[in-house]
Write a protein that holds these residues in place. Sequence first.
Motif, PDB file in Angstrom:
ATOM      1  N   HIS A 104       0.847  -1.204   0.000  1.00  0.00           N
ATOM      2  CA  HIS A 104       0.000   0.000   0.000  1.00  0.00           C
ATOM      3  C   HIS A 104       0.877   1.247   0.000  1.00  0.00           C
ATOM      4  O   HIS A 104       2.101   1.173   0.075  1.00  0.00           O
ATOM      5  CB  HIS A 104      -0.891   0.011   1.243  1.00  0.00           C
ATOM      6  CG  HIS A 104      -0.130   0.248   2.507  1.00  0.00           C
ATOM      7  ND1 HIS A 104      -0.065   1.489   3.124  1.00  0.00           N
ATOM      8  CD2 HIS A 104       0.650  -0.569   3.268  1.00  0.00           C
ATOM      9  CE1 HIS A 104       0.687   1.407   4.203  1.00  0.00           C
ATOM     10  NE2 HIS A 104       1.135   0.164   4.311  1.00  0.00           N
TER      11      HIS A 104
ATOM     12  N   ASN B 268      -0.738   4.212   1.738  1.00  0.00           N
ATOM     13  CA  ASN B 268      -1.490   5.108   2.615  1.00  0.00           C
ATOM     14  C   ASN B 268      -1.755   4.432   3.953  1.00  0.00           C
ATOM     15  O   ASN B 268      -2.610   3.556   4.057  1.00  0.00           O
ATOM     16  CB  ASN B 268      -2.813   5.515   1.953  1.00  0.00           C
ATOM     17  CG  ASN B 268      -3.553   6.571   2.750  1.00  0.00           C
ATOM     18  OD1 ASN B 268      -3.127   6.981   3.824  1.00  0.00           O
ATOM     19  ND2 ASN B 268      -4.677   7.021   2.232  1.00  0.00           N
TER      20      ASN B 268
ATOM     21  N   GLU C 283      -3.203   5.470   6.600  1.00  0.00           N
ATOM     22  CA  GLU C 283      -4.527   5.694   7.177  1.00  0.00           C
ATOM     23  C   GLU C 283      -5.526   4.626   6.718  1.00  0.00           C
ATOM     24  O   GLU C 283      -6.501   4.354   7.402  1.00  0.00           O
ATOM     25  CB  GLU C 283      -5.053   7.080   6.790  1.00  0.00           C
ATOM     26  CG  GLU C 283      -4.309   8.227   7.466  1.00  0.00           C
ATOM     27  CD  GLU C 283      -4.875   9.578   7.090  1.00  0.00           C
ATOM     28  OE1 GLU C 283      -5.504   9.680   6.006  1.00  0.00           O
ATOM     29  OE2 GLU C 283      -4.697  10.528   7.860  1.00  0.00           O
ATOM     30  N   TRP C 284      -5.258   4.023   5.546  1.00  0.00           N
ATOM     31  CA  TRP C 284      -6.197   3.039   5.000  1.00  0.00           C
ATOM     32  C   TRP C 284      -5.849   1.609   5.390  1.00  0.00           C
ATOM     33  O   TRP C 284      -6.548   0.684   4.987  1.00  0.00           O
ATOM     34  CB  TRP C 284      -6.246   3.160   3.477  1.00  0.00           C
ATOM     35  CG  TRP C 284      -6.930   4.403   3.009  1.00  0.00           C
ATOM     36  CD1 TRP C 284      -7.599   5.320   3.764  1.00  0.00           C
ATOM     37  CD2 TRP C 284      -7.018   4.872   1.659  1.00  0.00           C
ATOM     38  NE1 TRP C 284      -8.096   6.324   2.980  1.00  0.00           N
ATOM     39  CE2 TRP C 284      -7.746   6.086   1.680  1.00  0.00           C
ATOM     40  CE3 TRP C 284      -6.543   4.398   0.442  1.00  0.00           C
ATOM     41  CZ2 TRP C 284      -8.024   6.814   0.529  1.00  0.00           C
ATOM     42  CZ3 TRP C 284      -6.816   5.115  -0.703  1.00  0.00           C
ATOM     43  CH2 TRP C 284      -7.546   6.314  -0.665  1.00  0.00           C
ATOM     44  N   THR C 285      -4.761   1.417   6.135  1.00  0.00           N
ATOM     45  CA  THR C 285      -4.403   0.058   6.553  1.00  0.00           C
ATOM     46  C   THR C 285      -4.622  -0.165   8.051  1.00  0.00           C
ATOM     47  O   THR C 285      -4.579  -1.298   8.512  1.00  0.00           O
ATOM     48  CB  THR C 285      -2.929  -0.255   6.218  1.00  0.00           C
ATOM     49  OG1 THR C 285      -2.081   0.737   6.819  1.00  0.00           O
ATOM     50  CG2 THR C 285      -2.702  -0.269   4.714  1.00  0.00           C
TER      51      THR C 285
ATOM     52  N   ARG D 220      -3.222  -2.945  -1.926  1.00  0.00           N
ATOM     53  CA  ARG D 220      -4.202  -1.880  -1.725  1.00  0.00           C
ATOM     54  C   ARG D 220      -3.733  -0.599  -2.415  1.00  0.00           C
ATOM     55  O   ARG D 220      -3.973   0.508  -1.924  1.00  0.00           O
ATOM     56  CB  ARG D 220      -4.411  -1.620  -0.233  1.00  0.00           C
ATOM     57  CG  ARG D 220      -5.177  -2.715   0.480  1.00  0.00           C
ATOM     58  CD  ARG D 220      -5.421  -2.368   1.939  1.00  0.00           C
ATOM     59  NE  ARG D 220      -6.136  -1.126   2.142  1.00  0.00           N
ATOM     60  CZ  ARG D 220      -7.445  -0.968   1.949  1.00  0.00           C
ATOM     61  NH1 ARG D 220      -8.178  -1.984   1.524  1.00  0.00           N
ATOM     62  NH2 ARG D 220      -8.022   0.189   2.158  1.00  0.00           N
TER      63      ARG D 220
ATOM     64  N   SER E 255      -3.533   2.591  -4.647  1.00  0.00           N
ATOM     65  CA  SER E 255      -4.612   3.517  -4.972  1.00  0.00           C
ATOM     66  C   SER E 255      -4.290   4.396  -6.168  1.00  0.00           C
ATOM     67  O   SER E 255      -3.145   4.835  -6.338  1.00  0.00           O
ATOM     68  CB  SER E 255      -4.902   4.405  -3.758  1.00  0.00           C
ATOM     69  OG  SER E 255      -5.747   5.480  -4.103  1.00  0.00           O
TER      70      SER E 255
ATOM     71  N   CYS F 290     -15.665   8.707  -0.776  1.00  0.00           N
ATOM     72  CA  CYS F 290     -14.843   7.697  -0.115  1.00  0.00           C
ATOM     73  C   CYS F 290     -15.396   7.397   1.267  1.00  0.00           C
ATOM     74  O   CYS F 290     -15.564   8.310   2.074  1.00  0.00           O
ATOM     75  CB  CYS F 290     -13.400   8.178  -0.015  1.00  0.00           C
ATOM     76  SG  CYS F 290     -12.339   7.064   0.930  1.00  0.00           S
TER      77      CYS F 290
ATOM     78  N   ALA G 298     -13.983   5.814   3.729  1.00  0.00           N
ATOM     79  CA  ALA G 298     -12.989   5.654   4.787  1.00  0.00           C
ATOM     80  C   ALA G 298     -13.203   6.692   5.879  1.00  0.00           C
ATOM     81  O   ALA G 298     -13.591   7.826   5.616  1.00  0.00           O
ATOM     82  CB  ALA G 298     -11.582   5.794   4.214  1.00  0.00           C
TER      83      ALA G 298
ATOM     84  N   ASN H 102      -9.132  -0.747  -4.050  1.00  0.00           N
ATOM     85  CA  ASN H 102      -8.513  -0.556  -2.732  1.00  0.00           C
ATOM     86  C   ASN H 102      -9.604  -0.102  -1.760  1.00  0.00           C
ATOM     87  O   ASN H 102      -9.463   0.851  -1.022  1.00  0.00           O
ATOM     88  CB  ASN H 102      -7.388   0.473  -2.783  1.00  0.00           C
ATOM     89  CG  ASN H 102      -7.911   1.853  -3.174  1.00  0.00           C
ATOM     90  OD1 ASN H 102      -8.760   1.982  -4.038  1.00  0.00           O
ATOM     91  ND2 ASN H 102      -7.421   2.892  -2.527  1.00  0.00           N
TER      92      ASN H 102
ATOM     93  N   ASN I  44     -12.495   0.853   0.876  1.00  0.00           N
ATOM     94  CA  ASN I  44     -12.533   1.186   2.293  1.00  0.00           C
ATOM     95  C   ASN I  44     -13.958   1.007   2.804  1.00  0.00           C
ATOM     96  O   ASN I  44     -14.898   0.877   2.017  1.00  0.00           O
ATOM     97  CB  ASN I  44     -12.076   2.629   2.523  1.00  0.00           C
ATOM     98  CG  ASN I  44     -10.595   2.803   2.243  1.00  0.00           C
ATOM     99  OD1 ASN I  44      -9.758   2.243   2.923  1.00  0.00           O
ATOM    100  ND2 ASN I  44     -10.280   3.586   1.221  1.00  0.00           N
TER     101      ASN I  44
END
Length: 316
Positions: free
Chosen positions: A9, A11, A13-15, A53, A55, A212, A214, A282, A284
């Motif tokens: 990935h 990012n 914040e997205w994991t 993931r 993006s 989004c 997320a 990817n 969320n």
Amino acid sequence: MTEKIYVIHENEEWTTHLFKRLDELELPYEDWFINEGLVDLNETPPEGVFYSRMSASSHTRGHRFAPEMADSLLTWLEHHGRKVFNGTRALRLEVSKVNQYMALNAAGIRTPKTIAANGRAQIIKAAEKLDVPSFITKHNRAGKGLGVRLFHSIDALKEYLDSEDFEPSIDGITLIQEYIQAPEPLITRCEFVGGKFVYAVQVDTSEGFELCPADACRIDELMCPDGEQTEEKPKFQIVEGFNDSIIEKYEEFLRDNEIAVAGIEFIRNSDGDIFTYDVNTNTNYNADAEAVAGKYGMLELAQLLGKELKKSSVSV
């Protein structure tokens, strides 16, 4: 050496939520943050399960060439026969809506009329050629609603193109797309894990095209002038008992394009016809909507990766 789950990935914040679920299930994993890096084609990759993931909007976080680097890494992993979820084929669709639409159309899935253009004169020509009452612009390599603007005339488009507000797509390709007028400001996003439908979430689009789900992308609740919070319908709501024939088509599309994890977005026009306009590989999930419905996408994903890791360990 113990096999692991490798999460590719750009990012962090997205994991966070995925790593939390992997920890809960006591699954071994390694964080492969990929922006700058190297892939030694002379070496053999580690054993394990790999999940990408990557993006299309990575450049908005200063990671301009992360998708290209990820493509090199995924190609290397696939060459060596590693189990990869959302590999090179998925990434190719992630970074190009043109590729997405052609793949969707090949699967018999209807998309809005779209023309790809590069350069001011060609963007205007595309809008004239489309010949619809209202249209939108969007970036070919997008995500986060990049470049999405609604127009009701060619003159308004020209004014936008000549203004400081115009932002070209990172790959130079702007899409001109017919505007699908929904009877209500709502779109539907269908979530899939392991290529199978998990749930559908209804998204309120009245505040714009930033869709989004997320937690990091959430828009703050609107506040009254006196400081008291207004009572509003949630922006994201999971639809109980969603059952539409489009799901079967989506699952077939995902199989054909080797996509394991995705969120696919569609809108209905006033006649109830479905137009599919985005595939997020990817994907969320919105924590508030999931808590209400008692359904958890990241938990489903962590369980999928754990199941595959166990299978991979047994076969070695």
